[in-house]
Design a protein around this motif. Structure first.
Motif, PDB file in Angstrom:
ATOM      1  N   GLN A   1       0.834  -1.204   0.000  1.00 39.34           N
ATOM      2  CA  GLN A   1       0.000   0.000   0.000  1.00 39.34           C
ATOM      3  C   GLN A   1       0.871   1.258   0.000  1.00 39.34           C
ATOM      4  OE1 GLN A   1      -2.796   0.179   3.250  1.00 39.34           O
ATOM      5  NE2 GLN A   1      -3.189   2.359   2.980  1.00 39.34           N
ATOM      6  N   ASP A   2       1.919   1.257   0.827  1.00 36.42           N
ATOM      7  CA  ASP A   2       2.820   2.410   0.888  1.00 36.42           C
ATOM      8  C   ASP A   2       3.516   2.649  -0.448  1.00 36.42           C
ATOM      9  OD1 ASP A   2       2.134   2.764   3.528  1.00 36.42           O
ATOM     10  OD2 ASP A   2       3.878   1.681   4.320  1.00 36.42           O
ATOM     11  N   LEU A   3       3.771   1.554  -1.172  1.00 39.10           N
ATOM     12  CA  LEU A   3       4.483   1.653  -2.452  1.00 39.10           C
ATOM     13  C   LEU A   3       3.539   1.851  -3.636  1.00 39.10           C
ATOM     14  CD1 LEU A   3       7.054  -1.249  -1.916  1.00 39.10           C
ATOM     15  CD2 LEU A   3       7.536   1.210  -1.830  1.00 39.10           C
ATOM     16  N   GLY A   4       2.231   1.834  -3.383  1.00 39.48           N
ATOM     17  CA  GLY A   4       1.274   1.961  -4.460  1.00 39.48           C
ATOM     18  C   GLY A   4       1.136   0.705  -5.295  1.00 39.48           C
ATOM     19  N   ALA A   5       1.565  -0.438  -4.742  1.00 41.06           N
ATOM     20  CA  ALA A   5       1.508  -1.706  -5.481  1.00 41.06           C
ATOM     21  C   ALA A   5       0.193  -2.435  -5.194  1.00 41.06           C
ATOM     22  CB  ALA A   5       2.687  -2.586  -5.090  1.00 41.06           C
ATOM     23  N   TRP A   6      -0.192  -3.287  -6.137  1.00 37.63           N
ATOM     24  CA  TRP A   6      -1.407  -4.105  -5.991  1.00 37.63           C
ATOM     25  C   TRP A   6      -1.039  -5.522  -6.395  1.00 37.63           C
ATOM     26  CZ3 TRP A   6      -6.219  -2.705  -4.213  1.00 37.63           C
ATOM     27  CH2 TRP A   6      -7.261  -3.629  -4.400  1.00 37.63           C
ATOM     28  N   GLN A   7      -0.768  -6.369  -5.327  1.00 37.27           N
ATOM     29  CA  GLN A   7      -0.292  -7.714  -5.606  1.00 37.27           C
ATOM     30  C   GLN A   7      -1.105  -8.723  -4.796  1.00 37.27           C
ATOM     31  OE1 GLN A   7       4.111  -8.133  -6.043  1.00 37.27           O
ATOM     32  NE2 GLN A   7       4.173  -6.117  -5.070  1.00 37.27           N
ATOM     33  N   PRO A   8      -2.271  -9.123  -5.327  1.00 42.05           N
ATOM     34  CA  PRO A   8      -3.089 -10.116  -4.614  1.00 42.05           C
ATOM     35  C   PRO A   8      -2.339 -11.436  -4.479  1.00 42.05           C
ATOM     36  CG  PRO A   8      -4.309  -9.070  -6.413  1.00 42.05           C
ATOM     37  CD  PRO A   8      -2.868  -8.698  -6.594  1.00 42.05           C
ATOM     38  N   GLY A   9      -2.751 -12.230  -3.518  1.00 41.01           N
ATOM     39  CA  GLY A   9      -2.126 -13.538  -3.328  1.00 41.01           C
ATOM     40  C   GLY A   9      -2.883 -14.335  -2.291  1.00 41.01           C
ATOM     41  N   THR A  10      -2.582 -15.596  -2.210  1.00 44.87           N
ATOM     42  CA  THR A  10      -3.227 -16.494  -1.255  1.00 44.87           C
ATOM     43  C   THR A  10      -2.495 -16.447   0.081  1.00 44.87           C
ATOM     44  OG1 THR A  10      -3.917 -17.955  -3.049  1.00 44.87           O
ATOM     45  CG2 THR A  10      -3.909 -18.880  -0.807  1.00 44.87           C
ATOM     46  N   SER A  11      -3.257 -16.443   1.168  1.00 47.57           N
ATOM     47  CA  SER A  11      -2.685 -16.424   2.515  1.00 47.57           C
ATOM     48  C   SER A  11      -3.080 -17.678   3.269  1.00 47.57           C
ATOM     49  CB  SER A  11      -3.171 -15.187   3.288  1.00 47.57           C
ATOM     50  OG  SER A  11      -2.842 -13.991   2.626  1.00 47.57           O
ATOM     51  N   ALA A  12      -2.385 -17.933   4.355  1.00 55.58           N
ATOM     52  CA  ALA A  12      -2.728 -19.051   5.231  1.00 55.58           C
ATOM     53  C   ALA A  12      -3.949 -18.686   6.068  1.00 55.58           C
ATOM     54  CB  ALA A  12      -1.552 -19.388   6.132  1.00 55.58           C
ATOM     55  N   SER A  13      -4.671 -19.683   6.512  1.00 55.02           N
ATOM     56  CA  SER A  13      -5.849 -19.489   7.357  1.00 55.02           C
ATOM     57  C   SER A  13      -5.577 -19.994   8.765  1.00 55.02           C
ATOM     58  CB  SER A  13      -7.052 -20.227   6.768  1.00 55.02           C
ATOM     59  OG  SER A  13      -8.160 -20.154   7.644  1.00 55.02           O
ATOM     60  N   LEU A  14      -6.226 -19.374   9.730  1.00 55.89           N
ATOM     61  CA  LEU A  14      -6.126 -19.846  11.108  1.00 55.89           C
ATOM     62  C   LEU A  14      -7.064 -21.019  11.363  1.00 55.89           C
ATOM     63  CD1 LEU A  14      -5.165 -19.625  14.034  1.00 55.89           C
ATOM     64  CD2 LEU A  14      -6.808 -17.749  14.361  1.00 55.89           C
ATOM     65  N   TYR A  15      -8.128 -21.142  10.583  1.00 57.65           N
ATOM     66  CA  TYR A  15      -9.121 -22.185  10.825  1.00 57.65           C
ATOM     67  C   TYR A  15      -8.499 -23.585  10.787  1.00 57.65           C
ATOM     68  CZ  TYR A  15     -13.069 -19.038  10.823  1.00 57.65           C
ATOM     69  OH  TYR A  15     -13.956 -18.049  11.165  1.00 57.65           O
ATOM     70  N   GLY A  16      -8.754 -24.329  11.846  1.00 59.25           N
ATOM     71  CA  GLY A  16      -8.324 -25.718  11.907  1.00 59.25           C
ATOM     72  C   GLY A  16      -6.850 -25.935  12.171  1.00 59.25           C
ATOM     73  N   ARG A  17      -6.107 -24.863  12.463  1.00 55.10           N
ATOM     74  CA  ARG A  17      -4.666 -25.038  12.695  1.00 55.10           C
ATOM     75  C   ARG A  17      -4.400 -25.558  14.106  1.00 55.10           C
ATOM     76  NH1 ARG A  17      -2.079 -21.950   8.722  1.00 55.10           N
ATOM     77  NH2 ARG A  17      -0.207 -23.172   9.187  1.00 55.10           N
ATOM     78  N   SER A  18      -3.233 -26.153  14.292  1.00 53.37           N
ATOM     79  CA  SER A  18      -2.823 -26.615  15.621  1.00 53.37           C
ATOM     80  C   SER A  18      -2.047 -25.503  16.313  1.00 53.37           C
ATOM     81  CB  SER A  18      -1.971 -27.878  15.510  1.00 53.37           C
ATOM     82  OG  SER A  18      -0.835 -27.652  14.693  1.00 53.37           O
ATOM     83  N   VAL A  19      -2.479 -25.143  17.514  1.00 54.30           N
ATOM     84  CA  VAL A  19      -1.887 -24.039  18.266  1.00 54.30           C
ATOM     85  C   VAL A  19      -1.379 -24.557  19.600  1.00 54.30           C
ATOM     86  CG1 VAL A  19      -2.245 -21.757  19.272  1.00 54.30           C
ATOM     87  CG2 VAL A  19      -3.460 -22.395  17.171  1.00 54.30           C
TER      88      VAL A  19
END
Length: 316
Positions: free
Chosen positions: A129-147
């Protein structure tokens, strides 16, 4: 706030942030101190000391050598590792109390925030955002993770509650094994085996001689590839050099509200390493903090004035 008690009344020092504290017991003489101004009264007359809420132990401890009549110190933090050393130097019996439980929900809230921000790549998107870039991508989810929650006290328990809607498999570790309303709490001796199966490891334990560098190179090496380490406890629970090795290699990521050293110096490698998210020890600092602290101090002072035992005692 009753500042008009007789001059020979028992003396109490409060932080300057307590400007509207009501319901305090009579028969005590109150003064406020910000940690930097001249002392508001003679430290030698103070019997109950509530230090300013600062991270600099030098500020907190400055009047202690002159507090020869001191009977009780009510810390505004949950951790009191530095103050416990000072209590052993004091003449006579001085009770040290912490703020156990007061900051639990706020700190747990930040731990959850750090987990979600790291998994969902918020720092990376903020830089774009600071650089004015737009780079969508897949992220990890918290659902179902081991904590894995290391240190299952007030903060760990509060975090466990916050994780419930995410369907996480939560494993709990503490100094002693026991049952809890949400499931078994494992003994810390099982930590090397348990850390190997966790996607996310959250540190909420107190800093003690036993937990200093608890997460050293050996234990960190047992964490699974790609695991996230979140520290909202104390920086020295983790060996910083060992953590740097793991995050620089990209094997682990980290989200840290506490560091060792602290404050983290400008240019420190942790600041510049990809995969590390850092907040400046702000877990407790929310709008809910001061009302909760005021309630604690009010309760403790009423007990003190009535010569009753204090709550949250951690050292004498």
């Amino acid at each position: 706030m009753p500042f008009d008690a007789p001059p020979d009344s028992r003396q109490v020092w409060l932080p300057t942030e307590f400007t509207s504290l009501i319901g305090l017991p009579g028969g005590l003489r109150y003064a406020r101190w910000d940690g930097h101004s001249p002392f508001p009264s003679d430290p030698a007359a103070v019997e109950f000391y509530v230090p300013p809420l600062v991270q600099d132990l030098g500020v907190i401890s400055r009047p202690l050598p002159r507090m020869t009549r001191l009977r009780a110190v009510q810390a505004l933090s949950s951790g009191t590792d530095g103050l416990e050393t000072w209590m052993r130097r004091m003449p006579g019996r001085v009770v040290l109390c912490n703020a156990r439980g007061v900051h639990a929900r706020s700190t747990a809230e930040l731990a959850l925030t750090l987990i979600l921000a790291s998994l969902r790549r918020i720092p990376e998107f903020t830089r774009d955002q600071d650089l004015g870039a737009w780079q969508p991508g897949t992220s990890a989810s918290l659902y179902g993770r081991s904590v894995l929650v290391v240190g299952y006290g007030a903060v760990g328990s509060a975090l466990d509650e916050l994780l419930a809607p995410f369907g996480c498999a939560v494993t709990r570790v503490a100094r002693t094994g026991r049952d809890s309303p949400r499931g078994p709490v494992h003994h810390v001796a099982r930590l090397p085996r348990l850390v190997a199966s966790a996607d996310i490891v959250v540190l909420t334990t107190a800093l003690t001689p036993e937990t200093h560098h608890l997460f050293d190179a050996k234990l960190l090496s047992r964490a699974r590839d790609g695991a996230l380490l979140v520290n909202v406890a104390r920086g020295a629970v983790v060996d910083t050099a060992a953590l740097l090795t793991e995050v620089r290699d990209g094997r682990l990521t980290a989200a840290l509200d506490v560091t060792d050293p602290e404050p983290l110096p400008a240019g420190h490698p942790l600041r510049e390493t990809p995969g590390v998210l850092i907040t400046p020890h702000v877990g407790a600092f929310t709008s809910a903090m001061w009302p909760r602290l005021e309630a604690l101090v009010r309760r403790q002072l009423n007990r003190f004035a009535s010569d009753e035992g204090l709550d949250n005692i951690v050292a004498y």
